[in-house]
Enzyme design. Structure first.
Site, PDB file in Angstrom:
ATOM      1  N   VAL A 107       0.830  -1.206   0.000  1.00  0.00           N
ATOM      2  CA  VAL A 107       0.000   0.000   0.000  1.00  0.00           C
ATOM      3  C   VAL A 107       0.864   1.256   0.000  1.00  0.00           C
ATOM      4  O   VAL A 107       0.627   2.192  -0.774  1.00  0.00           O
ATOM      5  CB  VAL A 107      -0.959   0.002   1.207  1.00  0.00           C
ATOM      6  CG1 VAL A 107      -1.682   1.344   1.329  1.00  0.00           C
ATOM      7  CG2 VAL A 107      -1.970  -1.127   1.082  1.00  0.00           C
ATOM      8  N   ALA A 126     -17.377 -18.178  -9.338  1.00  0.00           N
ATOM      9  CA  ALA A 126     -17.164 -19.265  -8.378  1.00  0.00           C
ATOM     10  C   ALA A 126     -15.722 -19.748  -8.442  1.00  0.00           C
ATOM     11  O   ALA A 126     -15.073 -19.678  -9.483  1.00  0.00           O
ATOM     12  CB  ALA A 126     -18.118 -20.418  -8.682  1.00  0.00           C
ATOM     13  N   GLY A 127     -15.218 -20.217  -7.323  1.00  0.00           N
ATOM     14  CA  GLY A 127     -13.841 -20.697  -7.287  1.00  0.00           C
ATOM     15  C   GLY A 127     -13.521 -21.396  -5.980  1.00  0.00           C
ATOM     16  O   GLY A 127     -14.432 -21.828  -5.267  1.00  0.00           O
ATOM     17  N   ARG A 139      -0.414 -14.607   0.507  1.00  0.00           N
ATOM     18  CA  ARG A 139      -1.090 -14.502   1.797  1.00  0.00           C
ATOM     19  C   ARG A 139      -2.524 -15.013   1.713  1.00  0.00           C
ATOM     20  O   ARG A 139      -3.316 -14.552   0.911  1.00  0.00           O
ATOM     21  CB  ARG A 139      -1.073 -13.046   2.294  1.00  0.00           C
ATOM     22  CG  ARG A 139       0.279 -12.609   2.830  1.00  0.00           C
ATOM     23  CD  ARG A 139       0.274 -11.145   3.207  1.00  0.00           C
ATOM     24  NE  ARG A 139       0.235 -10.273   2.035  1.00  0.00           N
ATOM     25  CZ  ARG A 139       0.242  -8.944   2.095  1.00  0.00           C
ATOM     26  NH1 ARG A 139       0.274  -8.344   3.279  1.00  0.00           N
ATOM     27  NH2 ARG A 139       0.221  -8.237   0.982  1.00  0.00           N
ATOM     28  N   CYS A 144      -6.243  -8.739   2.118  1.00  0.00           N
ATOM     29  CA  CYS A 144      -7.336  -7.892   2.604  1.00  0.00           C
ATOM     30  C   CYS A 144      -8.542  -8.662   3.128  1.00  0.00           C
ATOM     31  O   CYS A 144      -8.886  -8.567   4.305  1.00  0.00           O
ATOM     32  CB  CYS A 144      -7.779  -6.938   1.495  1.00  0.00           C
ATOM     33  SG  CYS A 144      -6.537  -5.699   1.064  1.00  0.00           S
ATOM     34  N   PHE A 158     -17.336 -10.017  -8.825  1.00  0.00           N
ATOM     35  CA  PHE A 158     -17.241 -10.875  -7.641  1.00  0.00           C
ATOM     36  C   PHE A 158     -18.341 -11.939  -7.608  1.00  0.00           C
ATOM     37  O   PHE A 158     -18.818 -12.319  -6.544  1.00  0.00           O
ATOM     38  CB  PHE A 158     -17.259 -10.035  -6.357  1.00  0.00           C
ATOM     39  CG  PHE A 158     -15.990  -9.277  -6.137  1.00  0.00           C
ATOM     40  CD1 PHE A 158     -14.952  -9.812  -5.403  1.00  0.00           C
ATOM     41  CD2 PHE A 158     -15.810  -8.030  -6.721  1.00  0.00           C
ATOM     42  CE1 PHE A 158     -13.764  -9.128  -5.229  1.00  0.00           C
ATOM     43  CE2 PHE A 158     -14.624  -7.330  -6.556  1.00  0.00           C
ATOM     44  CZ  PHE A 158     -13.599  -7.887  -5.812  1.00  0.00           C
ATOM     45  N   LEU A 159     -18.725 -12.404  -8.798  1.00  0.00           N
ATOM     46  CA  LEU A 159     -19.675 -13.510  -8.881  1.00  0.00           C
ATOM     47  C   LEU A 159     -19.066 -14.691  -9.637  1.00  0.00           C
ATOM     48  O   LEU A 159     -19.783 -15.477 -10.248  1.00  0.00           O
ATOM     49  CB  LEU A 159     -20.973 -13.062  -9.564  1.00  0.00           C
ATOM     50  CG  LEU A 159     -21.880 -12.135  -8.744  1.00  0.00           C
ATOM     51  CD1 LEU A 159     -23.115 -11.746  -9.548  1.00  0.00           C
ATOM     52  CD2 LEU A 159     -22.314 -12.793  -7.427  1.00  0.00           C
ATOM     53  N   GLU A 167      -7.360   2.698   1.693  1.00  0.00           N
ATOM     54  CA  GLU A 167      -6.992   2.308   0.329  1.00  0.00           C
ATOM     55  C   GLU A 167      -7.977   1.277  -0.200  1.00  0.00           C
ATOM     56  O   GLU A 167      -8.528   0.487   0.560  1.00  0.00           O
ATOM     57  CB  GLU A 167      -5.561   1.772   0.307  1.00  0.00           C
ATOM     58  CG  GLU A 167      -5.278   0.606   1.245  1.00  0.00           C
ATOM     59  CD  GLU A 167      -5.594  -0.746   0.638  1.00  0.00           C
ATOM     60  OE1 GLU A 167      -5.799  -0.825  -0.578  1.00  0.00           O
ATOM     61  OE2 GLU A 167      -5.655  -1.724   1.411  1.00  0.00           O
ATOM     62  N   PHE A 168      -8.175   1.314  -1.513  1.00  0.00           N
ATOM     63  CA  PHE A 168      -9.038   0.346  -2.194  1.00  0.00           C
ATOM     64  C   PHE A 168      -8.286  -0.198  -3.404  1.00  0.00           C
ATOM     65  O   PHE A 168      -8.751  -0.113  -4.547  1.00  0.00           O
ATOM     66  CB  PHE A 168     -10.350   0.993  -2.618  1.00  0.00           C
ATOM     67  CG  PHE A 168     -11.175   1.531  -1.478  1.00  0.00           C
ATOM     68  CD1 PHE A 168     -11.973   0.695  -0.726  1.00  0.00           C
ATOM     69  CD2 PHE A 168     -11.133   2.880  -1.150  1.00  0.00           C
ATOM     70  CE1 PHE A 168     -12.732   1.184   0.329  1.00  0.00           C
ATOM     71  CE2 PHE A 168     -11.880   3.380  -0.105  1.00  0.00           C
ATOM     72  CZ  PHE A 168     -12.684   2.531   0.642  1.00  0.00           C
TER      73      PHE A 168
END
Length: 435
Positions: free
Chosen positions: A11, A255-256, A331, A263, A252-253, A151-152
């Site tokens: 960041v 699947a996984g 991470r 984050c 963000f749809l 932050e984004f």
């Protein structure tokens, strides 16, 4: 504007470099001398596309510099950004704020004249209040305004996210900071990239609320994917049908194998802990945290079934180790849990990742790390795609079939079409699709 950035992690470094690209005079500060020496020599300690070129350009222009000395740059700064790590505490899951508070104390001793102290690190609600207390306790004469500016940044797209943000959130309780913060972000087109001013505690909560909601979407679509497999539906079509609803949105749809990274895991857990401490538990997010952890290990069972229900003595090839493509960050990567579960079940593992192998090998030294896809495929009972690197989107199935012991592909990111893979002679397994 004269800006000091404390912390040259992901960041801090990206923020500092991009602020210098805005035209500000930026000094990035870190206690680790080796990291600063590498940056001065033009070496970038993290993998982020385009960051090396941006650093070189702004250093050459005289707008960006690196140092281990905090006192000098802070004394001269109009704004000091604290961008140090806030990992989850192992003892209770709360955000570990000791590095933030230590930085605040050092700033207090060095600051001269009116200065805006900006928290860029992701911190729980009320952290700004404590930073303010620490500064005034360490230096009662310090004239500062403590601001929250979360932050984004998405790893792999962080430069674009900073230079062309969906929004900039600035939380403050001292109106003297407003003009300085507005000047810092003045290069942005306010119509395309709105700057939202709010109270400091509200700003701190926005970051956690946003990340937890995105994690909720991911966990939800993974649950629906499991249902799709049981009822013979296709999760990609379900996701499309849902995402075209503008109230929901398409992002963000996908699947996984579960979310990971620096984050979502720590931010959802921190929000859960904060809510519990204030007797306002958020049951949805508590559930999401559990679902995500369970999901990662469940992927190992999917791989086990793909090779006949018993992994002992089998060799599995792993493609992708980072939590997402275009980063070297492992991470909380789903690969960590999946690999451990496969090892626990007796499998032998070969692995390849374009950027993540050095870090992964420190945590998982028992894997057989290879330099390319072909080497991973040699003699394996199945190939598993965990991370959707572009390298893995155009596999040479004819070559792989010759190399593998059994032509089995487990695609945990739904990159491929089942019929096309089957036509190449492969047995194909994906997530949430009636294969």
């Amino acid at each position: 504007m004269r800006i000091a950035i404390i912390g040259t992690g992901y960041v801090g470094l990206v923020s500092g470099v991009c602020l210098s690209e805005f035209g500000h005079q930026v000094v990035c500060i870190d206690k680790i001398a080796d990291k600063i020496d590498r940056l001065k020599a033009g070496e970038v300690p993290i993998y982020e596309p385009g960051l090396d070129d941006l650093i070189a350009r702004n250093v050459a222009a005289g707008r960006l510099s690196f140092t281990t000395d905090l006192a000098g740059p802070v004394a001269e700064a109009d704004a000091v950004f604290i961008a140090v790590g806030t990992p989850s505490r192992k003892s209770d899951g709360h955000a570990d704020l000791r590095y933030v508070f230590a930085a605040a104390a050092e700033v207090a001793r060095a600051v001269q004249g009116f200065t805006v102290v900006v928290t860029k690190s992701t911190v729980p609600v009320g952290t700004g209040d404590e930073i303010e207390r620490i500064i005034h306790e360490a230096n009662p004469h310090a004239d500062v305004a403590v601001v929250s500016n979360p932050e984004f940044l998405r790893e792999g797209a962080a430069i674009e996210d900073f230079m062309k943000p969906d929004r900039v959130v600035i939380g403050m309780n001292d109106d003297r900071a407003r003009q300085i913060m507005a000047d810092i972000y003045k290069p942005l087109d306010a119509e395309k990239h709105p700057v939202v001013f709010t109270a400091r505690r509200t700003s701190e909560l926005i970051k956690y609320a946003a990340n937890s909601f995105l994690a909720l979407k991911l966990a939800y679509i993974n649950e629906i994917a499991d249902l799709c497999e049981h009822v013979g539906a296709n999760i990609q079509d379900v996701s499309l049908g849902m995402g075209l609803d503008t109230r929901i949105g398409r992002k963000f749809l996908n699947a996984g194998p579960g979310y990971g990274g620096s984050c979502f895991p720590k931010d959802t857990l921190a929000l859960v802990k904060t809510a519990q401490d204030h007797s306002a538990p958020i049951r949805l997010i508590e559930t999401i945290v559990g679902i995500n952890e369970t999901r990662k290990r469940a992927m190992a069972r999917k791989i086990e079934l793909a090779v006949g229900g018993d992994l002992r003595g089998k060799t599995i090839g792993i493609l992708g180790l980072t939590f997402k493509p275009d980063t070297d960050d492992i991470r909380e990567s789903p690969a960590l849990s999946i690999v451990q579960a496969l090892l626990d079940k007796g499998a032998r593992l070969k692995a390849y990742d374009p950027e993540g192998m050095p870090a992964f090998s420190e945590t998982m030294p028992d894997l057989d790390y290879k330099s390319g896809i072909g080497e991973v495929a040699d003699g394996v009972d199945a190939l598993v795609i965990i991370t959707e690197w572009s390298h893995f989107r155009d596999l040479d199935f004819a070559d792989l079939a010759k190399r593998m012991k059994r032509p089995v592909l487990v695609d945990l990111r739904n990159i491929y079409d089942r019929k096309a893979v089957a036509a190449a002679g492969f047995e194909y397994h994906s997530v949430g699709r009636a294969d």
